[in-house]
Each structure stands twice: as structure tokens, then as C-alpha cells.
Motif scaffolding. Sequence first.
Motif, mmCIF file in Angstrom:
data_model
loop_
_atom_site.group_PDB
_atom_site.id
_atom_site.type_symbol
_atom_site.label_atom_id
_atom_site.label_comp_id
_atom_site.label_asym_id
_atom_site.label_seq_id
_atom_site.Cartn_x
_atom_site.Cartn_y
_atom_site.Cartn_z
ATOM 1 N N ASN A 4 0.827 -1.216 0.000
ATOM 2 C CA ASN A 4 0.000 0.000 0.000
ATOM 3 C C ASN A 4 0.855 1.257 0.000
ATOM 4 O O ASN A 4 0.561 2.232 -0.704
ATOM 5 C CB ASN A 4 -0.931 -0.002 1.214
ATOM 6 N N GLU A 5 1.911 1.242 0.800
ATOM 7 C CA GLU A 5 2.792 2.416 0.843
ATOM 8 C C GLU A 5 3.508 2.604 -0.487
ATOM 9 O O GLU A 5 3.702 3.732 -0.955
ATOM 10 C CB GLU A 5 3.810 2.254 1.975
ATOM 11 N N ARG A 8 1.062 4.183 -2.844
ATOM 12 C CA ARG A 8 0.776 5.563 -2.439
ATOM 13 C C ARG A 8 1.880 6.505 -2.929
ATOM 14 O O ARG A 8 1.601 7.544 -3.550
ATOM 15 C CB ARG A 8 0.643 5.647 -0.912
ATOM 16 N N ASN A 11 1.917 6.703 -6.925
ATOM 17 C CA ASN A 11 0.873 7.532 -7.536
ATOM 18 C C ASN A 11 1.015 9.006 -7.170
ATOM 19 O O ASN A 11 0.635 9.879 -7.961
ATOM 20 C CB ASN A 11 -0.511 7.016 -7.135
ATOM 21 N N GLU A 12 1.580 9.296 -6.015
ATOM 22 C CA GLU A 12 1.859 10.692 -5.674
ATOM 23 C C GLU A 12 2.868 11.292 -6.653
ATOM 24 O O GLU A 12 2.759 12.461 -7.033
ATOM 25 C CB GLU A 12 2.397 10.792 -4.247
#
Length: 203
Positions: A4-5, A8, A11-12
Motif C-alpha cells: 500500500n505504501e 501511495r 501515484n503521488e
Amino acid sequence: MNKNEFFRILNENLQGVPAGECTRVNEFYNEYFSDAIDAGKTEEQACNEIERPESIAARVRAEFAFTAASTNPTTKNWGKIVIIVLLAIFASPIAIPIAGAFLAVVVSVLAVMLAVVLSVGAVVVALFFSGLALIGVGVMTLVSSVGITSMAGLILIGVGLAITGFALLSAIGFVYLVRGIIWLCSKIFSSIFSFTTKRRKSK
């Protein structure tokens, strides 16, 4: 870092890249994590075995910038490309030594080619002016002397003409040499660009 990290951060850093491209990248790495977990690896192990998400995003942005510039190659776009490519290079610790080694090879090859061109050019020029000098000395000897000395003048003129002719022929070869080096360089850089484009399409 877990899955998940990873996504994240990825996509940032993909902000500004079209949604279709972001979807393609996310699907690719989702499949990677699925395969890794099926193989018995943890999410942390899978993250440690691939590039950092910042590096992946920087590379994707650079590739997208090149594609966009090919359809609208304005000065403004090329300026953005330079910035993005530099960010892509310095975003990855692995990419820095690779890019440095590649740049060193390219610079070395270009330096060798330049040295060859300059050396051959210098030899051609030296032969040409040496031939002219011999012709001049031969003419002066011929005009100011008689007998054996005048024969020496004729010999000098003949040798000078031969050297000058050889220099002119060499100049033609030199032109072809320069054209060949330019053609070779264009092929090398064209192949690099084609490889990058094909690599992107194959993903």
C-alpha cells in the motif's frame, strides 16, 4: 515498505501523467506483487527487490515526456524533457552509476572519433602544403640554375606534384571519413532512441 505504501508513493509521484498511463503502471506492478506473493515472498521483500516508487515514477514521466515531444517538439517541451530526464536520473541511486558509465563510454567514443578526424585532417593539410613547398623550391631551382642543378629542380617539382596530388585524393577520402563518422553517430543515437521507444511499448 509494504504494498500500500509503495502504491501511495508511486501515484503521488505520477501526478501530471495521463490516467491511462498511470493505470498501465499500476496494473503492471499489481501483477508483480501478485506473482511475488504467490511465490511465497512478503510485501516487504517484494518492495526491496524492485526500484523505489519515486524512481519508477520519474522514469515513467521521462518516457511520457519524450512521447509527447515527438508529436509536438517545441522548445518549451524540450526544456521540460531535459528537466524531467535529469530528475529521472538523479531519482535512482542505481541509475546514477549506470548513467555515468554510459555517458563516459559515449564521450570516449566521440573523443576518439574527433581525434581521428583531426589527425587525418592535419596529415592531409601538411602533405598538401609540403607538396606546394617542394614545387616552389623546384621552380626556383629550375629558374636559377642549369645542368644538373636544373634537373634537381625538375625532380623537386615532380615530387611536389605527386605529393600535392596525393593530398588532394586524401582530402576526398577525408570528406568520406567525416561523412561516415557522422552517419555512424546518427545510427548509434537513432538505435538508442528506437530501443527506448520499443522498450516502453513492450511494457
